[in-house]
Design an enzyme around this catalytic site. Structure first.
Site, PDB file in Angstrom:
ATOM      1  N   ASN A 220       0.873  -1.180   0.000  1.00 51.52           N
ATOM      2  CA  ASN A 220       0.000   0.000   0.000  1.00 51.52           C
ATOM      3  C   ASN A 220       0.906   1.225   0.000  1.00 51.52           C
ATOM      4  O   ASN A 220       1.494   1.560   1.017  1.00 51.52           O
ATOM      5  CB  ASN A 220      -0.890  -0.027   1.259  1.00 51.52           C
ATOM      6  N   TRP A 221       0.997   1.849  -1.171  1.00 52.17           N
ATOM      7  CA  TRP A 221       1.959   2.948  -1.309  1.00 52.17           C
ATOM      8  C   TRP A 221       1.403   4.285  -0.837  1.00 52.17           C
ATOM      9  O   TRP A 221       2.097   5.309  -0.907  1.00 52.17           O
ATOM     10  CB  TRP A 221       2.462   3.018  -2.766  1.00 52.17           C
ATOM     11  N   LYS A 222       0.153   4.283  -0.438  1.00 46.99           N
ATOM     12  CA  LYS A 222      -0.475   5.503   0.117  1.00 46.99           C
ATOM     13  C   LYS A 222      -0.193   6.707  -0.787  1.00 46.99           C
ATOM     14  O   LYS A 222      -0.119   6.560  -2.003  1.00 46.99           O
ATOM     15  CB  LYS A 222       0.006   5.723   1.555  1.00 46.99           C
TER      16      LYS A 222
ATOM     17  N   HIS B  72      -9.662   1.036   5.009  1.00 43.10           N
ATOM     18  CA  HIS B  72      -8.378   1.275   5.691  1.00 43.10           C
ATOM     19  C   HIS B  72      -8.612   2.261   6.837  1.00 43.10           C
ATOM     20  O   HIS B  72      -9.404   3.202   6.711  1.00 43.10           O
ATOM     21  CB  HIS B  72      -7.362   1.835   4.688  1.00 43.10           C
TER      22      HIS B  72
ATOM     23  N   GLU C 297      -6.993   4.680   7.852  1.00 44.31           N
ATOM     24  CA  GLU C 297      -6.754   6.094   7.515  1.00 44.31           C
ATOM     25  C   GLU C 297      -7.986   6.699   6.860  1.00 44.31           C
ATOM     26  O   GLU C 297      -8.291   7.875   7.063  1.00 44.31           O
ATOM     27  CB  GLU C 297      -5.507   6.218   6.621  1.00 44.31           C
TER      28      GLU C 297
ATOM     29  N   GLU D  73      -5.708  -5.200  10.404  1.00 47.06           N
ATOM     30  CA  GLU D  73      -4.701  -4.160  10.609  1.00 47.06           C
ATOM     31  C   GLU D  73      -4.978  -3.432  11.919  1.00 47.06           C
ATOM     32  O   GLU D  73      -5.765  -2.457  11.939  1.00 47.06           O
ATOM     33  CB  GLU D  73      -4.754  -3.149   9.457  1.00 47.06           C
TER      34      GLU D  73
ATOM     35  N   GLY E  14       2.116   1.967  10.760  1.00 42.83           N
ATOM     36  CA  GLY E  14       3.082   3.061  10.637  1.00 42.83           C
ATOM     37  C   GLY E  14       3.763   3.423  11.945  1.00 42.83           C
ATOM     38  O   GLY E  14       4.417   4.465  12.035  1.00 42.83           O
TER      39      GLY E  14
ATOM     40  N   SER F 222       3.115  -2.513  10.353  1.00 42.24           N
ATOM     41  CA  SER F 222       4.568  -2.558  10.554  1.00 42.24           C
ATOM     42  C   SER F 222       5.175  -3.927  10.256  1.00 42.24           C
ATOM     43  O   SER F 222       6.097  -4.361  10.941  1.00 42.24           O
ATOM     44  CB  SER F 222       4.926  -2.097  11.974  1.00 42.24           C
TER      45      SER F 222
ATOM     46  N   GLY G 207       2.739  -1.205   4.300  1.00 39.38           N
ATOM     47  CA  GLY G 207       2.876   0.214   3.979  1.00 39.38           C
ATOM     48  C   GLY G 207       4.337   0.571   3.816  1.00 39.38           C
ATOM     49  O   GLY G 207       4.952   0.367   2.768  1.00 39.38           O
ATOM     50  N   GLY G 208       4.946   1.083   4.887  1.00 40.41           N
ATOM     51  CA  GLY G 208       6.316   1.594   4.852  1.00 40.41           C
ATOM     52  C   GLY G 208       7.315   0.677   4.157  1.00 40.41           C
ATOM     53  O   GLY G 208       8.076   1.115   3.283  1.00 40.41           O
TER      54      GLY G 208
HETATM   55  C1  PEP Z   1      -0.946   0.033   6.077  1.00 44.01           C
HETATM   56  O1  PEP Z   1      -1.104   1.238   6.045  1.00 44.01           O
HETATM   57  O2  PEP Z   1      -1.773  -0.701   5.522  1.00 44.01           O
HETATM   58  C2  PEP Z   1       0.216  -0.497   6.794  1.00 44.01           C
HETATM   59  C3  PEP Z   1       0.157  -1.721   7.195  1.00 44.01           C
HETATM   60  O3  PEP Z   1       1.267   0.369   6.999  1.00 44.01           O
HETATM   61  P1  PEP Z   1       2.674  -0.001   7.697  1.00 44.01           P
HETATM   62  O4  PEP Z   1       3.164  -1.268   7.101  1.00 44.01           O
HETATM   63  O5  PEP Z   1       3.557   1.162   7.374  1.00 44.01           O
HETATM   64  O6  PEP Z   1       2.407  -0.141   9.159  1.00 44.01           O
END
Ligand code: PEP
Length: 259
Positions: free
Chosen positions: A12-14, A99, A101, A171, A177, A217, A238-239
């Protein structure tokens, strides 16, 4: 360890990768996963980078394309929104829905999320339905009740045939994050709970077929322990998906676990 459903590793490149950077990132990923056959790989760029991502994946790529959002109407006066048909036209096959966010910053509630899930399914997009509790809810011992209600509402009026097509991502909001990952035991406990609730809502065969990803994470140094768990069928990342090296290390781990 019981045999796993095929792993799905999704990035997920946001709001991070612009169209001028996406080609390089995809080429790096493509090169590193040329020999990976046992894992489904997905990237979800921002809308403006989807075409460039599609071009970079080309016809040889072993990478699927997903979107991070869409609006659940065919077309119309929805300024700033993008439809499922527009995404399909660009070769998108998955869409992230619910999600945290979007729940938090864009006030998306379970009813709207359910509308999106149903619309996506009706438009041949595979929904990745995200569910997860906040740290306060966990501290209050409400995590199972929250997950149950997000699932029940998110999957309202969805048939057995439809639910088999979707993917769920657990999640925990406190892990997204933050660098704080759920322990494999905590994650597995929730994944098993989700699967047993799907069994209750639908049936055992369906519950067994649905992929449940972990997100929060996930990185190359915790992926193996998480992915080894019976009910964790991949990651929504994500990251760590923003760099080809860390993303592909996770894909490699999933591939090795599938051997
Ligand atoms: C996400 O936003 O779906 C996510 C899991 O982010 P991260 O891996 O950065 O925690």
């Amino acid at each position: 360890m019981a045999e796993h459903r095929k792993y799905l590793v999704a990035g997920n490149w946001k709001m991070n990768i612009s169209s001028s950077d996406v080609g390089r990132l995809i080429s790096e990923i493509n090169a590193k996963i040329a020999n990976i056959t046992k894992v489904d790989v997905l990237v979800c760029p921002p809308f403006t980078s989807i075409q460039a991502a599609k071009d970079a994946i080309g016809s040889i790529g072993n990478i699927s394309l997903g979107a991070q959002n869409f609006y659940p109407e065919k077309n119309g006066p929805y300024t700033g929104e993008v439809s499922a048909i527009m995404l399909r036209e660009l070769g998108v096959s998955y869409v992230i829905i619910g999600h945290s966010e979007r729940r938090i910053y864009f006030n998306e509630d379970d009813d709207f999320i359910n509308r999106k899930v149903r619309f996506a399914l009706g438009s041949s997009l595979i929904p990745i339905l995200c569910i997860g509790e906040t740290i306060e809810q966990r501290r209050d011992g409400k995590e199972f009740a929250i997950i149950q209600s997000q699932l029940k509402n998110g999957l309202k009026n969805i048939t057995v045939q439809e639910v088999e097509k979707l993917t769920i991502a657990y999640e925990p909001v406190w892990a997204i994050g933050t660098g704080e990952t759920a322990t494999p035991k905590t994650a597995q406990e929730m994944h098993a709970f989700i699967r047993s609730f799907l069994k209750e809502m639908f049936n055992a065969e369906t519950a067994n077929a649905v992929k449940i990803l972990y997100g929060g994470s996930m990185k190359s140094d915790n992926a193996e322990e998480l992915l080894k768990e019976d009910d964790i069928d991949g990651g929504l990342i994500g990251g760590a998906s923003l760099k080809a090296t860390s993303f592909c290390e996770i894909i490699e781990i999933a591939n090795l676990l599938s051997a």
